[in-house]
Design a protein around this motif. Structure first.
Motif, short mmCIF file in Angstrom:
data_model
loop_
_atom_site.label_atom_id
_atom_site.label_comp_id
_atom_site.label_asym_id
_atom_site.label_seq_id
_atom_site.Cartn_x
_atom_site.Cartn_y
_atom_site.Cartn_z
N ILE A 35 0.84 -1.20 0.00
CA ILE A 35 0.00 0.00 0.00
C ILE A 35 0.87 1.25 0.00
N GLY A 36 1.95 1.23 0.78
CA GLY A 36 2.88 2.37 0.79
C GLY A 36 3.48 2.63 -0.57
N ALA A 37 3.85 1.57 -1.28
CA ALA A 37 4.42 1.72 -2.62
C ALA A 37 3.38 2.28 -3.59
N ILE A 38 2.15 1.84 -3.46
CA ILE A 38 1.07 2.37 -4.31
C ILE A 38 0.90 3.86 -4.06
N VAL A 39 0.85 4.25 -2.79
CA VAL A 39 0.69 5.67 -2.44
C VAL A 39 1.85 6.49 -2.98
N GLU A 40 3.07 6.01 -2.81
CA GLU A 40 4.24 6.74 -3.34
C GLU A 40 4.14 6.89 -4.86
N PHE A 41 3.75 5.84 -5.54
CA PHE A 41 3.57 5.90 -6.99
C PHE A 41 2.48 6.91 -7.35
N GLN A 42 1.36 6.87 -6.65
CA GLN A 42 0.25 7.77 -6.94
C GLN A 42 0.61 9.24 -6.74
N ARG A 43 1.54 9.52 -5.86
CA ARG A 43 1.94 10.92 -5.61
C ARG A 43 2.51 11.58 -6.86
N ARG A 44 2.91 10.79 -7.83
CA ARG A 44 3.44 11.34 -9.08
C ARG A 44 2.37 11.95 -9.95
N PHE A 45 1.10 11.53 -9.78
CA PHE A 45 0.06 12.00 -10.69
C PHE A 45 -1.28 12.30 -10.04
N LEU A 46 -1.44 12.07 -8.73
CA LEU A 46 -2.69 12.38 -8.05
C LEU A 46 -2.45 13.39 -6.93
N LYS A 47 -3.36 14.32 -6.76
CA LYS A 47 -3.28 15.25 -5.64
C LYS A 47 -3.67 14.57 -4.34
N VAL A 48 -4.65 13.67 -4.42
CA VAL A 48 -5.12 12.92 -3.25
C VAL A 48 -4.93 11.44 -3.55
N THR A 49 -4.06 10.79 -2.78
CA THR A 49 -3.80 9.37 -2.99
C THR A 49 -4.78 8.53 -2.16
N ASP A 50 -5.01 7.29 -2.62
CA ASP A 50 -5.92 6.42 -1.87
C ASP A 50 -5.35 5.00 -1.67
N GLY A 51 -4.18 4.71 -2.24
CA GLY A 51 -3.57 3.40 -2.04
C GLY A 51 -4.30 2.26 -2.72
N ARG A 52 -5.16 2.60 -3.66
CA ARG A 52 -5.94 1.58 -4.38
C ARG A 52 -5.51 1.50 -5.84
N VAL A 53 -5.69 0.31 -6.39
CA VAL A 53 -5.49 0.11 -7.83
C VAL A 53 -6.76 -0.53 -8.35
N ASP A 54 -7.64 0.29 -8.89
CA ASP A 54 -8.91 -0.20 -9.40
C ASP A 54 -8.76 -0.67 -10.85
N ARG A 61 -3.88 2.33 -15.12
CA ARG A 61 -3.44 2.82 -16.42
C ARG A 61 -2.02 3.38 -16.34
N GLU A 62 -1.72 4.13 -15.29
CA GLU A 62 -0.37 4.69 -15.13
C GLU A 62 0.66 3.57 -14.95
N LEU A 63 0.33 2.55 -14.17
CA LEU A 63 1.26 1.44 -13.98
C LEU A 63 1.57 0.74 -15.29
N ASN A 64 0.60 0.70 -16.17
CA ASN A 64 0.76 0.02 -17.46
C ASN A 64 1.18 0.95 -18.59
N GLY A 65 1.48 2.20 -18.27
CA GLY A 65 1.92 3.15 -19.28
C GLY A 65 0.86 3.50 -20.30
N LEU A 66 -0.41 3.47 -19.89
CA LEU A 66 -1.51 3.79 -20.81
C LEU A 66 -1.98 5.22 -20.63
#
Length: 66
Positions: A35-54, A61-66
């Motif tokens: 969850i921490g790694a997800i939040v850190e990754f999300q900080r690159r493109f989201l103002k509010v992180t949630d630690g979720r990958v829906d 999409r960001e993880l897959n370069g889409l």
């Protein structure tokens, strides 16, 4: 309301690791490190992180370069 399928979690963990974020072992288990790694990754493109990958969500999409 979603369910974390181990194979899906392992895929997310592998994708995070490939992008330089350390979720721990790609073991398919969601824990604080993943969850921490997800939040850190999300900080690159989201103002509010949630630690979720829906499915088909922004983080997926960001993880897959889409």
């Amino acid at each position: 309301g979603g369910k974390n399928e181990p194979q899906d979690v392992a895929r997310v963990q592998a994708l995070l690791d490939a992008r330089g974020f350390d979720p721990g072992a790609a073991d398919g288990s969601v824990g604080p490190r993943t969850i921490g790694a997800i939040v850190e990754f999300q900080r690159r493109f989201l103002k509010v992180t949630d630690g979720r990958v829906d499915p088909n969500g922004r983080t997926w999409r960001e993880l897959n370069g889409l």
